[in-house]
Design an enzyme around this catalytic site. Structure first.
Site, PDB file in Angstrom:
ATOM      1  N   GLY A  24     -20.139 -15.090  11.899  1.00  0.00           N
ATOM      2  CA  GLY A  24     -18.781 -15.445  11.498  1.00  0.00           C
ATOM      3  C   GLY A  24     -18.743 -16.100  10.140  1.00  0.00           C
ATOM      4  CB  ALA A  25     -21.139 -15.985   7.361  1.00  0.00           C
ATOM      5  N   GLY A  28     -13.704 -19.698   7.210  1.00  0.00           N
ATOM      6  CA  GLY A  28     -13.678 -20.892   8.039  1.00  0.00           C
ATOM      7  C   GLY A  28     -14.975 -21.662   8.074  1.00  0.00           C
ATOM      8  N   GLY A  30     -17.832 -20.818   9.261  1.00  0.00           N
ATOM      9  CA  GLY A  30     -19.009 -20.038   8.904  1.00  0.00           C
ATOM     10  C   GLY A  30     -19.207 -19.955   7.405  1.00  0.00           C
ATOM     11  CB  SER A 153     -14.381 -25.733  21.398  1.00  0.00           C
ATOM     12  OG  SER A 153     -13.066 -26.251  21.407  1.00  0.00           O
ATOM     13  CE1 TYR A 178     -12.050 -20.624  21.300  1.00  0.00           C
ATOM     14  CE2 TYR A 178     -11.143 -22.699  22.118  1.00  0.00           C
ATOM     15  CZ  TYR A 178     -11.889 -21.996  21.174  1.00  0.00           C
ATOM     16  OH  TYR A 178     -12.476 -22.663  20.131  1.00  0.00           O
TER      17      TYR A 178
END
Length: 313
Positions: A24-25, A28, A30, A153, A178
């Site tokens: 996820g780079a 955000g 990442g 999270s 989630y």
């Protein structure tokens, strides 16, 4: 602790001999993580679903740090065939990996199934990272201070780990699913450390959470109510993505951390602040839940770690 003593990216040790994979780079947390590690000399593999977005992220990093060593590769964590293809290519080019940051995630989309028929959030946030970690364990074990950092999270504390309806067919709650995926991240990170310890492998599993940070996670693909609440109404309370990335950067680089530690912000309610050790939910440290999740994850991904099976004593 004074403001000057609080940990920040200036205190990241030299990373010039390290290869780091960040999922996820492209944006955000990442992107913030990749930028900070590249600044300290790491060779960073930007693992992204959208290669064009990954290249744009690499250009942003290079503009800030012209000497950055970056490698953009496609990885769709919701598709286990993509995970296999990614790891095959990565292992061919990088026989040693020093850090894997399991950062990518999706939050509260409409009910969607992955390529293999699992609910999208559980598939992306947990199963894809489980498979990725297992397939990269051998190159990680070649590094002297290897770390797997799995990003959970605050929401994991509100979850219940129900493994009997992983497609969401009996009833789908965007935020409930989630939260379950984020609890699965925490359970996995702790169970992974149990098995690494039993195998005496020189790899540490750590957990991190970003508190409440302003990223695209809350708005990209999220159904209306969570998007309104988390993406807009509460956004003024959020810290920046750069600040939110500090716990995972600390977990990835700070000396003296033990396997199984959980890093989060030190502010009120762990919503924001400098990185510090925090406590996971009791459900995350349940050894029976860890074994059960591990068994289910192996069955669903067909990935088996070269680690001991832990049976109930």
């Amino acid at each position: 602790m004074t403001q000057q003593q609080r940990w920040n990216t200036d205190r990241i040790p030299d990373q010039s001999q390290r290869v780091v994979v960040v999922t996820g780079a492209g944006s955000g947390l990442g992107l913030a993580t990749s930028l900070a590690l590249a600044r300290r000399g790491a060779q960073v593999v930007l693992a992204v679903r959208d290669v064009d977005k990954g290249r744009a992220a690499a250009a942003t990093i290079t503009a800030a740090h012209p000497g950055a060593r970056l490698d953009v590769r496609r990885l769709d964590l919701a598709d286990l065939e993509s995970v296999q293809a990614f790891t095959d290519g990565l292992r061919a080019d990088h026989p040693r990996i020093d850090v894997l940051v399991n950062n990518a995630g999706v939050m509260a989309p409409p009910h969607t199934l992955s390529a293999q028929g699992h609910e999208l959030q559980f598939a992306t946030n947990h199963l894809g990272h489980f498979a990725l970690t297992g397939l990269l364990l051998e190159p990680l074990a070649q590094a002297p201070d290897a770390r797997v950092v799995t990003v959970s999270s605050l929401e994991h504390r509100k979850a219940r780990l129900d493994l009997d309806d992983l497609s969401g067919q009996r009833g789908y709650s965007p935020m409930g699913s989630y939260r379950r995926s984020k609890l699965a991240n925490a359970v996995f990170g702790i169970e992974l450390q149990r098995r690494l310890t039993a195998a005496a492998l020189p790899v540490r599993s750590l957990l991190a959470h970003p508190g409440y940070s302003a990223t695209g996670l809350q708005t990209n693909g999220t159904v209306a109510l969570p998007r309104l609440l988390f993406g807009y109404l509460a956004r003024p309370l959020a810290q920046s993505a750069a600040a939110g990335a500090l716990p995972q950067l600390y977990a990835a680089t700070a000396p003296g951390l033990g396997g199984g530690e959980f890093i989060g912000p030190d502010g009120k309610g762990e919503m924001k602040g400098a990185p510090t050790r925090v406590e996971p939910a009791q459900a995350a440290v349940d050894a029976a839940a860890g074994r059960r999740l591990w068994e289910v994850s192996q069955e669903l991904t067909k990935v088996r770690f070269a680690l001991p099976d832990l049976t109930e004593s």
